[in-house]
Write a protein that holds these residues in place. Structure first.
Motif, short mmCIF file in Angstrom:
data_model
loop_
_atom_site.label_atom_id
_atom_site.label_comp_id
_atom_site.label_asym_id
_atom_site.label_seq_id
_atom_site.Cartn_x
_atom_site.Cartn_y
_atom_site.Cartn_z
N ARG A 42 0.75 -1.22 -0.08
CA ARG A 42 0.14 -0.04 0.08
C ARG A 42 0.83 1.35 -0.02
N VAL A 72 0.74 -4.13 4.73
CA VAL A 72 0.87 -3.02 5.55
C VAL A 72 2.11 -3.61 6.30
N HIS A 77 4.08 2.95 9.36
CA HIS A 77 3.47 4.14 10.19
C HIS A 77 4.52 5.42 10.15
N TRP A 82 0.95 7.38 4.23
CA TRP A 82 0.19 6.34 4.77
C TRP A 82 -0.71 6.78 6.26
N ARG A 83 0.09 7.70 6.89
CA ARG A 83 -0.34 8.12 8.03
C ARG A 83 -1.71 9.07 7.78
N ASP A 86 -4.18 6.25 6.53
CA ASP A 86 -4.70 5.18 7.33
C ASP A 86 -6.10 4.99 7.89
N PHE A 91 -7.86 5.52 0.08
CA PHE A 91 -6.76 5.06 -0.40
C PHE A 91 -6.55 4.86 -1.97
#
Length: 115
Positions: A42, A72, A77, A82-83, A86, A91
């Motif tokens: 991702r 993931v 993180h 991504w943050r 999430d 997405f």
């Protein structure tokens, strides 16, 4: 399901053996695969365009990142992109380019803290 390291190295060895073209493209494809082991497919899809992903998959001789990388990874993180996404349903909209301003290759060792 993510492949184990020996299988990943097999993909890399085959790609190196079979490659014709500019080595910087091969190096970038291998780099995506190696980083993807830690960040997940991702995150790789958030930092590369779909066109670039397709090019790298062709170079590596694989059909889909989801077949070889974790969804993931343990370091996801640390990815700023991504943050931001999430836990949201945005997405695939970002991957398709329907939402701009999210894609970034930036990662932070300690998220939220600047050096």
């Amino acid at each position: 399901m993510a492949l184990k390291d020996p299988d990943i190295l097999g993909i890399v060895d085959r790609a190196v053996d079979d490659f014709n073209g500019d080595l910087d493209e091969l190096e970038s494809a291998i780099g995506m695969l190696m980083l993807g082991r830690h960040y997940g497919w991702r995150v790789m899809m958030l930092i590369h365009s779909p066109t670039t992903i397709r090019k790298y998959l062709k170079i590596l001789g694989i059909k889909n990142l989801r077949d070889v990388l974790p969804e993931v990874g343990v370091l996801a993180h640390r990815s700023n992109a991504w943050r931001l996404l999430d836990g949201t349903k945005n997405f695939w909209k970002v991957v398709r380019g329907q939402i701009s301003g999210v894609r970034t290759p930036r990662v932070e060792k300690t998220p939220g803290k600047t050096p």
